[in-house]
Design an enzyme around this catalytic site. Structure first.
Site, PDB file in Angstrom:
ATOM      1  N   SER A   9      27.102  21.739  55.955  1.00  0.00           N
ATOM      2  CA  SER A   9      25.870  21.552  54.726  1.00  0.00           C
ATOM      3  C   SER A   9      26.547  20.903  53.269  1.00  0.00           C
ATOM      4  O   SER A   9      26.054  20.408  52.529  1.00  0.00           O
ATOM      5  CB  SER A   9      25.363  22.736  54.195  1.00  0.00           C
ATOM      6  OG  SER A   9      26.409  23.849  53.786  1.00  0.00           O
ATOM      7  N   HIS A  20      26.278  24.189  45.796  1.00  0.00           N
ATOM      8  CA  HIS A  20      26.598  22.980  46.665  1.00  0.00           C
ATOM      9  C   HIS A  20      26.570  21.913  45.697  1.00  0.00           C
ATOM     10  O   HIS A  20      26.148  22.090  44.666  1.00  0.00           O
ATOM     11  CB  HIS A  20      25.493  22.927  47.720  1.00  0.00           C
ATOM     12  CG  HIS A  20      25.498  23.607  48.926  1.00  0.00           C
ATOM     13  ND1 HIS A  20      25.161  24.808  48.923  1.00  0.00           N
ATOM     14  CD2 HIS A  20      25.726  23.174  50.151  1.00  0.00           C
ATOM     15  CE1 HIS A  20      25.395  25.233  50.329  1.00  0.00           C
ATOM     16  NE2 HIS A  20      25.540  24.359  51.146  1.00  0.00           N
TER      17      HIS A  20
END
Length: 291
Positions: free
Chosen positions: A35, A272
């Site tokens: 991811s 992230h």
């Protein structure tokens, strides 16, 4: 740092990208990853949606590849592990995109793996530890958490050559014999001290988790293991730590390149890369490619 957030080195998606598989000559560039490569997204039907501004896309644009590249990265991907979202599946998806013309294959992995007989992934272990207000996060209280000393170069090298996904490095070398192979590290996620910040009800709490030595240790061990594995396998290691230092999740808005809870302006889960963060990583990797 929420468990879901750090599992951010973890959550679900399928490769899209420029070049289409099927040309035996291959695309010039192929990307494999989790991811942090694809962007954290989830498709309950088993697909791997990717964000439109991830670093492979910006990297390919900076390289001037047009559509001559392929991205098989998938959120939640593991090397050792079965089921959906494995690097074995990514290799299979990218097989038609790798060939004699392929110049570079990048691999970003390690955060979703379990180590030392742990029942939890590294990402999950860090996330649950950071939220442990009773015991803190200098040591992981969860007996199923990853053991940092099990995250080693030889172990990552084994997974890339003889793990559940098969001989990933061997398949790349066979299918793309002229390609440079690079393991890509993760960006700087947490600050250098051992505290983790978090906004609560809109207020900054700089020492939300003041005892976070375990979280830092796991992330540092992953970086050093990636570097050692690359050296033993005879491939490149491209670190992003230096290029993203000072832009971790605890920096002010506009300066941080890692999202956190409450960053609703970003289309990704906490912990992230932000859109700017992906751009910074692409620029750093462009420098490695040219070097």
């Amino acid at each position: 740092m929420s468990t879901l957030a750090v599992a951010g080195l973890s959550v679900g998606g399928q490769g899209i990208a420029g070049a289409q598989p099927g040309d035996q000559a291959g695309a010039r560039y192929v990307s494999l990853g989790d991811s942090f490569t694809s962007g954290p997204s989830y498709d309950p039907l088993g697909g791997c949606p990717q964000l439109p501004y991830t670093w492979p896309k910006q990297f390919a644009q900076q390289w001037g590849l047009g559509g001559d590249w392929f991205d098989a990265s998938c959120s939640g991907a593991v090397v050792d592990g079965r089921g959906t979202n494995t690097f074995g599946q990514q290799i299979q998806a990218a097989a038609g995109a790798m060939g004699p013309r392929t110049e570079l294959v990048t691999i970003q992995f390690a955060g979703n793996e379990t180590y030392g007989g742990a029942g939890r992934s590294a990402a999950w272990s860090v996330g649950t530890c950071v939220l442990d207000f009773v015991n803190g996060c200098n040591d992981a209280a969860d007996p199923a958490a990853v053991r940092p000393d099990a995250i080693t170069g030889p172990e990552l090298a084994r997974r890339l050559t003889a793990g559940d996904s098969g001989d990933i490095i061997g398949r790349i070398r066979s299918q793309a014999p002229n390609a440079r192979i690079a393991i890509v590290g993760y960006p700087t996620v947490l600050p250098r001290d051992t505290s983790v910040c978090l906004p609560i009800n809109g207020l900054e709490v700089p020492d939300f988790q003041p005892r976070a030595a375990y979280a830092r240790l796991v992330l540092d061990r992953i970086e050093s293991a990636q570097r050692a594995a690359a050296a033993s396998l005879g491939v490149d290691f491209w670190s992003l730590k230096g290029a993203t230092a000072g832009h971790d999740a605890c920096q002010p808005l506009g300066q941080r390149w890692i999202t956190r809870i409450g960053d609703f302006h970003e289309h990704v889960l906490p912990f992230h890369p932000t859109q700017d963060g992906y751009g910074a990583q692409a620029r750093a990797l462009t420098g490695y490619r040219a070097g």
